[in-house]
Design a protein around this motif. Structure first.
Motif, PDB file in Angstrom:
ATOM      1  N   GLY A  11      42.747 -10.851  38.935  1.00  0.00           N
ATOM      2  CA  GLY A  11      43.695 -10.263  37.982  1.00  0.00           C
ATOM      3  C   GLY A  11      44.425 -11.345  37.204  1.00  0.00           C
ATOM      4  N   TRP A  12      44.835 -12.379  37.943  1.00  0.00           N
ATOM      5  CA  TRP A  12      45.580 -13.480  37.321  1.00  0.00           C
ATOM      6  C   TRP A  12      44.682 -14.264  36.365  1.00  0.00           C
ATOM      7  CZ3 TRP A  12      45.370 -18.996  38.110  1.00  0.00           C
ATOM      8  CH2 TRP A  12      46.445 -19.687  37.527  1.00  0.00           C
ATOM      9  N   ILE A  13      43.458 -14.540  36.825  1.00  0.00           N
ATOM     10  CA  ILE A  13      42.487 -15.273  36.001  1.00  0.00           C
ATOM     11  C   ILE A  13      42.230 -14.533  34.690  1.00  0.00           C
ATOM     12  CG2 ILE A  13      40.010 -15.828  35.854  1.00  0.00           C
ATOM     13  CD1 ILE A  13      40.201 -16.623  38.873  1.00  0.00           C
ATOM     14  N   ILE A  14      42.041 -13.220  34.801  1.00  0.00           N
ATOM     15  CA  ILE A  14      41.750 -12.409  33.623  1.00  0.00           C
ATOM     16  C   ILE A  14      42.940 -12.440  32.653  1.00  0.00           C
ATOM     17  CG2 ILE A  14      41.434 -10.004  32.869  1.00  0.00           C
ATOM     18  CD1 ILE A  14      39.649  -9.712  35.463  1.00  0.00           C
ATOM     19  N   ALA A  15      44.139 -12.367  33.218  1.00  0.00           N
ATOM     20  CA  ALA A  15      45.345 -12.399  32.377  1.00  0.00           C
ATOM     21  C   ALA A  15      45.458 -13.737  31.650  1.00  0.00           C
ATOM     22  CB  ALA A  15      46.587 -12.153  33.238  1.00  0.00           C
ATOM     23  N   VAL A  16      45.221 -14.820  32.374  1.00  0.00           N
ATOM     24  CA  VAL A  16      45.344 -16.163  31.787  1.00  0.00           C
ATOM     25  C   VAL A  16      44.352 -16.346  30.637  1.00  0.00           C
ATOM     26  CG1 VAL A  16      45.013 -18.641  32.208  1.00  0.00           C
ATOM     27  CG2 VAL A  16      46.289 -17.269  33.849  1.00  0.00           C
ATOM     28  N   ILE A  17      43.093 -15.956  30.878  1.00  0.00           N
ATOM     29  CA  ILE A  17      42.073 -16.154  29.835  1.00  0.00           C
ATOM     30  C   ILE A  17      42.322 -15.207  28.657  1.00  0.00           C
ATOM     31  CG2 ILE A  17      39.612 -16.124  29.271  1.00  0.00           C
ATOM     32  CD1 ILE A  17      39.045 -16.827  32.191  1.00  0.00           C
ATOM     33  N   SER A  18      42.752 -13.991  28.969  1.00  0.00           N
ATOM     34  CA  SER A  18      43.011 -13.032  27.888  1.00  0.00           C
ATOM     35  C   SER A  18      44.144 -13.528  27.002  1.00  0.00           C
ATOM     36  CB  SER A  18      43.373 -11.660  28.461  1.00  0.00           C
ATOM     37  OG  SER A  18      42.313 -11.201  29.264  1.00  0.00           O
ATOM     38  N   THR A  19      45.130 -14.179  27.608  1.00  0.00           N
ATOM     39  CA  THR A  19      46.292 -14.647  26.850  1.00  0.00           C
ATOM     40  C   THR A  19      46.001 -15.958  26.132  1.00  0.00           C
ATOM     41  OG1 THR A  19      47.562 -13.770  28.685  1.00  0.00           O
ATOM     42  CG2 THR A  19      48.797 -14.987  27.041  1.00  0.00           C
ATOM     43  N   LEU A  20      45.414 -16.912  26.850  1.00  0.00           N
ATOM     44  CA  LEU A  20      45.292 -18.261  26.311  1.00  0.00           C
ATOM     45  C   LEU A  20      43.911 -18.574  25.730  1.00  0.00           C
ATOM     46  CD1 LEU A  20      47.113 -20.207  29.186  1.00  0.00           C
ATOM     47  CD2 LEU A  20      48.067 -19.518  26.990  1.00  0.00           C
ATOM     48  N   GLY A  21      42.937 -17.671  25.929  1.00  0.00           N
ATOM     49  CA  GLY A  21      41.609 -17.919  25.378  1.00  0.00           C
ATOM     50  C   GLY A  21      40.991 -19.194  25.943  1.00  0.00           C
ATOM     51  N   TYR A  22      40.475 -20.046  25.038  1.00  0.00           N
ATOM     52  CA  TYR A  22      39.814 -21.285  25.482  1.00  0.00           C
ATOM     53  C   TYR A  22      40.735 -22.148  26.338  1.00  0.00           C
ATOM     54  CZ  TYR A  22      36.341 -20.120  21.931  1.00  0.00           C
ATOM     55  OH  TYR A  22      35.377 -19.479  21.198  1.00  0.00           O
ATOM     56  N   GLY A  23      41.999 -22.209  25.939  1.00  0.00           N
ATOM     57  CA  GLY A  23      42.972 -23.001  26.699  1.00  0.00           C
ATOM     58  C   GLY A  23      43.067 -22.512  28.135  1.00  0.00           C
ATOM     59  N   GLY A  24      42.986 -21.209  28.302  1.00  0.00           N
ATOM     60  CA  GLY A  24      43.031 -20.620  29.641  1.00  0.00           C
ATOM     61  C   GLY A  24      41.836 -21.040  30.478  1.00  0.00           C
ATOM     62  N   VAL A  25      40.670 -21.104  29.821  1.00  0.00           N
ATOM     63  CA  VAL A  25      39.455 -21.527  30.528  1.00  0.00           C
ATOM     64  C   VAL A  25      39.600 -22.986  30.961  1.00  0.00           C
ATOM     65  CG1 VAL A  25      36.949 -21.845  30.364  1.00  0.00           C
ATOM     66  CG2 VAL A  25      38.029 -19.894  29.224  1.00  0.00           C
ATOM     67  N   VAL A  26      40.098 -23.824  30.053  1.00  0.00           N
ATOM     68  CA  VAL A  26      40.299 -25.242  30.382  1.00  0.00           C
ATOM     69  C   VAL A  26      41.246 -25.358  31.576  1.00  0.00           C
ATOM     70  CG1 VAL A  26      41.273 -27.447  29.584  1.00  0.00           C
ATOM     71  CG2 VAL A  26      39.893 -26.061  28.020  1.00  0.00           C
ATOM     72  N   LEU A  27      42.360 -24.654  31.487  1.00  0.00           N
ATOM     73  CA  LEU A  27      43.377 -24.721  32.533  1.00  0.00           C
ATOM     74  C   LEU A  27      42.825 -24.287  33.890  1.00  0.00           C
ATOM     75  CD1 LEU A  27      46.486 -24.994  33.197  1.00  0.00           C
ATOM     76  CD2 LEU A  27      46.584 -22.522  32.841  1.00  0.00           C
ATOM     77  N   LEU A  28      42.154 -23.163  33.921  1.00  0.00           N
ATOM     78  CA  LEU A  28      41.660 -22.617  35.191  1.00  0.00           C
ATOM     79  C   LEU A  28      40.579 -23.487  35.806  1.00  0.00           C
ATOM     80  CD1 LEU A  28      41.545 -18.857  34.197  1.00  0.00           C
ATOM     81  CD2 LEU A  28      43.161 -19.905  35.769  1.00  0.00           C
ATOM     82  N   MET A  29      39.678 -23.969  34.963  1.00  0.00           N
ATOM     83  CA  MET A  29      38.607 -24.809  35.501  1.00  0.00           C
ATOM     84  C   MET A  29      39.155 -26.170  35.943  1.00  0.00           C
ATOM     85  SD  MET A  29      35.974 -22.957  35.733  1.00  0.00           S
ATOM     86  CE  MET A  29      34.596 -24.066  36.047  1.00  0.00           C
ATOM     87  N   ALA A  30      40.248 -26.594  35.306  1.00  0.00           N
ATOM     88  CA  ALA A  30      40.898 -27.843  35.729  1.00  0.00           C
ATOM     89  C   ALA A  30      41.469 -27.654  37.127  1.00  0.00           C
ATOM     90  CB  ALA A  30      42.005 -28.232  34.747  1.00  0.00           C
ATOM     91  N   ILE A  31      42.101 -26.506  37.340  1.00  0.00           N
ATOM     92  CA  ILE A  31      42.666 -26.220  38.666  1.00  0.00           C
ATOM     93  C   ILE A  31      41.532 -26.172  39.688  1.00  0.00           C
ATOM     94  CG2 ILE A  31      43.858 -24.472  40.061  1.00  0.00           C
ATOM     95  CD1 ILE A  31      45.415 -23.705  37.496  1.00  0.00           C
ATOM     96  N   MET A  44      34.308 -18.024  34.758  1.00  0.00           N
ATOM     97  CA  MET A  44      33.306 -18.157  33.704  1.00  0.00           C
ATOM     98  C   MET A  44      32.612 -16.840  33.311  1.00  0.00           C
ATOM     99  SD  MET A  44      33.962 -21.188  32.807  1.00  0.00           S
ATOM    100  CE  MET A  44      32.936 -20.957  31.356  1.00  0.00           C
ATOM    101  N   PRO A  45      32.244 -15.985  34.290  1.00  0.00           N
ATOM    102  CA  PRO A  45      31.647 -14.716  33.860  1.00  0.00           C
ATOM    103  C   PRO A  45      32.610 -13.864  33.036  1.00  0.00           C
ATOM    104  CG  PRO A  45      31.066 -15.145  36.117  1.00  0.00           C
ATOM    105  CD  PRO A  45      32.076 -16.188  35.727  1.00  0.00           C
ATOM    106  N   PHE A  46      33.912 -13.914  33.376  1.00  0.00           N
ATOM    107  CA  PHE A  46      34.864 -13.143  32.568  1.00  0.00           C
ATOM    108  C   PHE A  46      34.921 -13.729  31.154  1.00  0.00           C
ATOM    109  CE2 PHE A  46      39.147 -12.443  30.820  1.00  0.00           C
ATOM    110  CZ  PHE A  46      39.041 -11.076  30.623  1.00  0.00           C
ATOM    111  N   SER A  47      34.876 -15.057  31.064  1.00  0.00           N
ATOM    112  CA  SER A  47      34.829 -15.696  29.737  1.00  0.00           C
ATOM    113  C   SER A  47      33.592 -15.214  28.993  1.00  0.00           C
ATOM    114  CB  SER A  47      34.751 -17.219  29.864  1.00  0.00           C
ATOM    115  OG  SER A  47      35.742 -17.681  30.741  1.00  0.00           O
ATOM    116  N   GLY A  48      32.486 -15.105  29.744  1.00  0.00           N
ATOM    117  CA  GLY A  48      31.238 -14.617  29.158  1.00  0.00           C
ATOM    118  C   GLY A  48      31.377 -13.180  28.660  1.00  0.00           C
TER     119      GLY A  48
END
Length: 207
Positions: A11-31, A44-48
């Motif tokens: 749920g949190w991952i989806i919220a982060v990517i939905s809000t921040l887009g590419y930045g969210g993907v960078v942030l999450l994968m960095a973590i 990544m599948p949600f990004s997909g």
């Protein structure tokens, strides 16, 4: 319990990517690459899925994922370099690193050398921790970044692609990922065997 945690994380991952887009993907994968096991199998599948919806592009999310992996791996590399083993053994349990995980990453690094950084990025579990032994071994930073980036790019692209293809059903991927891991692991093992054999052959020629 673990299901609940994963659901909350998802749920949190989806919220982060939905809000921040590419930045969210960078942030999450960095973590995820900084030895905190956030499931890239959700990120990544949600990004997909968002690529499928036309909100993001496939190469965009794959690149964002790979950049995130590099960003997250660098602190882990330096932790390995400066803090080394004692630090990890002391605090590892707080970020869910077991001695077993560390030993695995270590042994792999000793056995296969630097190419394992690339292969390690394609292996579930190992990928999250592989930066530590590289730091402890003081691997060349540029090569470390290059291997991390390329390995991560492949991993992120594949997961995002699968998410894109599944579209609305991306959540049903969880079942497949279990099997997908087996396929990936087999592929990586085959690659390692090929690489090692090639390496040995080259060494024979030099002697």
């Amino acid at each position: 319990m673990i299901e609940k945690i994963i659901a909350a994380l998802a749920g949190w991952i989806i919220a982060v990517i939905s809000t921040l887009g590419y930045g969210g993907v960078v942030l999450l994968m960095a973590i995820e690459s900084a030895c905190i096991p956030l499931p890239s199998e959700i990120i990544m599948p949600f990004s997909g899925y968002l690529v499928f919806k036309g909100e993001l592009t496939l190469w965009g999310v794959a690149l964002a994922g790979a950049i995130g992996c590099v960003v997250g791996s660098i602190p882990a590399y330096y932790l390995g370099m400066y803090g080394g083993r004692p630090l990890v053994e002391k605090y590892g349990k707080w970020v869910l690193i077991s001695h077993h995980d560390l030993k695995l990453a270590d042994r792999a690094f000793e056995k296969y050398g630097e190419i394992i950084i690339f292969i390690g990025r394609l292996l579930p579990a190992v990928r999250t921790f592989i930066a530590f032994p590289a730091g402890i071994a003081r691997m060349n930073m540029l090569r470390f970044i290059a291997y991390t980036f390329v390995g991560s790019l492949i991993w992120c692209w594949v997961l995002a692609y699968v998410g894109m293809k599944f579209g609305e059903n991306w959540t049903s991927l969880k079942v497949y990922f279990h099997e997908f891991h087996i396929v990936l692991t087999v592929a990586a093992v085959v690659f390692v065997v090929w690489y090692v054999r090639r390496h040995l052959r080259l060494m024979k020629h030099h002697h």
